[in-house]
Write a protein that holds these residues in place. Structure first.
Motif, short mmCIF file in Angstrom:
data_model
loop_
_atom_site.label_atom_id
_atom_site.label_comp_id
_atom_site.label_asym_id
_atom_site.label_seq_id
_atom_site.Cartn_x
_atom_site.Cartn_y
_atom_site.Cartn_z
N UNK A 237 -0.56 -6.55 14.03
CA UNK A 237 0.18 -5.44 14.37
C UNK A 237 0.76 -5.15 15.58
N UNK A 238 0.00 -5.25 16.56
CA UNK A 238 0.37 -5.63 18.48
C UNK A 238 1.73 -5.78 18.72
N UNK A 239 2.13 -7.23 17.24
CA UNK A 239 3.64 -7.39 17.51
C UNK A 239 4.47 -6.59 17.01
N UNK A 240 4.59 -5.29 16.74
CA UNK A 240 5.54 -5.25 16.26
C UNK A 240 6.02 -3.46 17.02
N UNK A 241 6.45 -3.30 16.80
CA UNK A 241 7.15 -2.17 17.84
C UNK A 241 6.50 -0.90 17.05
N UNK A 242 6.55 -0.40 15.86
CA UNK A 242 6.15 0.78 14.99
C UNK A 242 5.52 -0.45 13.88
N UNK A 243 4.04 -0.15 14.16
CA UNK A 243 3.21 -0.65 12.67
C UNK A 243 2.62 -0.29 11.59
N UNK A 244 3.33 1.30 12.04
CA UNK A 244 2.66 1.92 11.01
C UNK A 244 3.10 3.09 10.18
N UNK A 245 5.01 2.48 10.16
CA UNK A 245 6.04 3.00 9.60
C UNK A 245 5.54 2.91 7.82
N UNK A 246 6.17 3.32 7.04
CA UNK A 246 6.02 2.98 5.83
C UNK A 246 6.02 2.03 4.70
N UNK A 247 7.32 1.23 5.70
CA UNK A 247 7.64 -0.02 5.42
C UNK A 247 6.49 -1.24 5.69
N UNK A 248 6.14 -0.90 7.06
CA UNK A 248 5.51 -2.39 7.08
C UNK A 248 3.35 -1.88 6.74
N UNK A 249 3.21 -0.66 6.94
CA UNK A 249 2.00 -0.73 6.92
C UNK A 249 1.70 -1.24 5.27
N UNK A 250 0.30 -1.77 5.21
CA UNK A 250 -0.02 -2.16 3.69
C UNK A 250 -1.20 -2.11 4.05
N UNK B 98 -3.43 -3.54 1.22
CA UNK B 98 -4.20 -4.67 0.82
C UNK B 98 -3.65 -5.66 2.26
N UNK B 99 -3.74 -5.04 3.38
CA UNK B 99 -3.12 -7.00 4.54
C UNK B 99 -4.30 -6.36 5.13
N UNK B 100 -4.94 -8.24 5.59
CA UNK B 100 -6.44 -8.25 6.40
C UNK B 100 -6.27 -6.60 7.28
N UNK B 101 -7.23 -6.38 8.37
CA UNK B 101 -7.70 -5.72 9.48
C UNK B 101 -7.07 -6.31 9.86
N UNK B 102 -6.52 -5.84 11.39
CA UNK B 102 -5.05 -6.45 12.26
C UNK B 102 -3.88 -7.04 12.06
N UNK B 103 -3.32 -6.89 10.83
CA UNK B 103 -2.33 -7.08 10.44
C UNK B 103 -1.19 -5.96 9.21
N UNK B 104 -0.22 -5.83 9.42
CA UNK B 104 0.96 -5.10 8.57
C UNK B 104 1.92 -6.08 8.60
N UNK B 105 2.92 -5.68 7.55
CA UNK B 105 2.90 -6.49 6.90
C UNK B 105 4.64 -6.58 7.65
N UNK B 106 5.57 -7.18 8.22
CA UNK B 106 6.84 -8.36 8.24
C UNK B 106 7.90 -7.78 7.80
#
Length: 146
Positions: A93-106, A108-116
């Motif tokens: 998630x630290x590589x994404x500009x907006x990690x918690x927008x609706x499309x990226x936040x998942x 079911x993702x492991x902790x520390x990860x968001x959808x690419x």
């Protein structure tokens, strides 16, 4: 004799070697519930030609294969075990500009990860952006407005 040797070297027919696939790391998301599932997936992938190392992380539902392998063949081999599999869709998630927008936040993702996903940056002509820049320290006319 030097000329003839050179001509024979030019026209010598040698069998061509197959091109080797490039060295790759393939990450796949596979839902594994037990040791048996993990063992089946590990055995199926490690028996592939060109696979040098196989890492299975059951907690993250992640299989990492390194070697001279084709990603689509690895995915097909994992699916042949009867498991649902897809390419690893997450990034830290630290590589994404907006990690918690609706499309990226998942969830079911492991902790520390968001959808690419490709993320759109806010347009500079947006109303919110105009208000923020209107009262900023870089605006020389901000004092006259206040």
């Amino acid at each position: 004799m030097g000329v003839l040797d050179h001509l024979f070297d030019l026209f010598e027919i040698t069998p061509r070697r197959k091109r080797r696939k490039p060295w790759q790391t393939v990450e796949i998301k596979v839902k594994m519930d037990c040791d048996g599932c993990e063992r089946r997936v590990r055995h199926a992938v490690s028996s592939m030609k060109g696979a040098k190392s196989v890492e299975v992380n059951r907690k993250q539902s992640r299989v990492t294969v390194t070697g001279h392998v084709d990603p689509n063949k690895v995915l097909k081999k994992v699916r042949s075990t009867g498991k649902r599999a897809e390419f690893w869709p997450y990034v830290p998630y630290n590589l994404v500009a907006y990690p918690y927008v609706a499309q990226a936040y998942d969830k079911k993702a492991p902790s520390g990860y968001v959808r690419n996903v490709a993320q759109a940056l806010p347009s500079p002509n947006a109303a919110d952006e105009k208000l923020v820049s209107l009262f900023s320290d870089e605006n020389p006319n901000a004092c006259s407005i206040m």
